[in-house]
Write an enzyme that holds these catalytic residues in place. Sequence first.
Site, PDB file in Angstrom:
ATOM      1  N   ASP A   1      11.865  40.748  -5.061  1.00  0.00           N
ATOM      2  CA  ASP A   1      10.837  40.596  -6.090  1.00  0.00           C
ATOM      3  C   ASP A   1      11.377  39.741  -7.224  1.00  0.00           C
ATOM      4  O   ASP A   1      12.529  39.895  -7.638  1.00  0.00           O
ATOM      5  CB  ASP A   1      10.420  41.960  -6.661  1.00  0.00           C
ATOM      6  CG  ASP A   1       9.668  42.800  -5.658  1.00  0.00           C
ATOM      7  OD1 ASP A   1       8.562  42.396  -5.277  1.00  0.00           O
ATOM      8  OD2 ASP A   1      10.191  43.850  -5.253  1.00  0.00           O
TER       9      ASP A   1
ATOM     10  N   CYS B   1       6.440  47.533  -9.086  1.00  0.00           N
ATOM     11  CA  CYS B   1       5.842  46.244  -9.432  1.00  0.00           C
ATOM     12  C   CYS B   1       5.349  46.245 -10.879  1.00  0.00           C
ATOM     13  O   CYS B   1       5.479  45.246 -11.590  1.00  0.00           O
ATOM     14  CB  CYS B   1       4.680  45.923  -8.489  1.00  0.00           C
ATOM     15  SG  CYS B   1       5.183  45.745  -6.763  1.00  0.00           S
TER      16      CYS B   1
ATOM     17  N   CYS C   1       5.170  41.280  -3.228  1.00  0.00           N
ATOM     18  CA  CYS C   1       4.042  41.776  -2.443  1.00  0.00           C
ATOM     19  C   CYS C   1       2.740  41.656  -3.224  1.00  0.00           C
ATOM     20  O   CYS C   1       2.715  41.167  -4.362  1.00  0.00           O
ATOM     21  CB  CYS C   1       4.284  43.238  -2.063  1.00  0.00           C
ATOM     22  SG  CYS C   1       4.393  44.331  -3.497  1.00  0.00           S
TER      23      CYS C   1
ATOM     24  N   CYS D   1      16.506  39.736  -3.849  1.00  0.00           N
ATOM     25  CA  CYS D   1      16.320  41.188  -3.855  1.00  0.00           C
ATOM     26  C   CYS D   1      14.908  41.570  -3.440  1.00  0.00           C
ATOM     27  O   CYS D   1      14.599  42.749  -3.316  1.00  0.00           O
ATOM     28  CB  CYS D   1      16.596  41.760  -5.248  1.00  0.00           C
ATOM     29  SG  CYS D   1      18.295  41.545  -5.811  1.00  0.00           S
TER      30      CYS D   1
END
Length: 307
Positions: free
Chosen positions: A37, A106, A62, A35
């Site tokens: 992450d 995140c 990221c 997906c």
Amino acid sequence: MWNYTDKVKEHFFNPKNAGALDEANAVGEVGSITCGDALKLMMKVNPDTQVIEEAKFQTFGCGSAIASSSALTEMIIGKTVDEALVVTNRDIAEYLGGLPPEKMHCSVMGAEALRAAIANYKGEEWVDDHEEGELVCKCFGIDAAMIERAVTVNNLTTLEEVTHYTKAGGSCQTCHEKIEEVLEAVLAKTGALDKPKAHPPGTVGLDAIKPLAPKAEAPAAPAKLTNVQRMQKIMVAIEELRPQIQRDGGDVELVDIDGKDIYVRLTGACSGCSQSAGTMMGVQAKLVEALGEFVRVKPASLLPAGA
């Protein structure tokens, strides 16, 4: 390009507490590499004092994902389990001096991993999978409960904000109507629907959100890179990273490209450094962002024999 604070850059290029923790007695895993992450948070909790004495992480994602994970470990070390349980994704973002709206998911992933690790320590069941009927966004595996928490903790009011904070609805968009239903239910419960709201520039309120047209076309996929273009992007991305690594006395060089596997060699102070795993993750995150696809960065020592 996103505007990152100096603290985000610090935790991205020099992540704290990256790697495995063999003595961990509390482990939380959330997300999925498929997906885009994934995060594994490991903690060593003193059973007598309930204090988190060590915390480490392994993540795929990221730069914001790496920075958020690094910041989280620094925030919870020294806290008791109950003190750590009240840490929210907003606390993580504030610790970093802020994150771009598009990267707030995140920090949410970090808070979810913390809840999972604490549940694991207490012997409670915390399931990142989803029961039949609860899954809202199939592309990123986001359920209604996660959306509800993000809306409540962060005072979200728009579909766009929910996507920024959870990634839900950020791909095929077919779940937008369901996301709106969850959002409206939470806002109705808190009474927020009855209050006039000022919406941030570039966003719209719920009254302006309309269901997708039945035949709406998905955004056109970016043109596939040729092998030469892909190699050039990889080389440019690594060259952009080198000055930061060189300032710490190390260096990185591209050795080989084998499909999704990209082999690099760390030299100088980075060779055998305790933070080399974090450096490799940083290189991987940079390449994923540059290429727009999932790749694995591996040390040159893992090259197949004869390659």
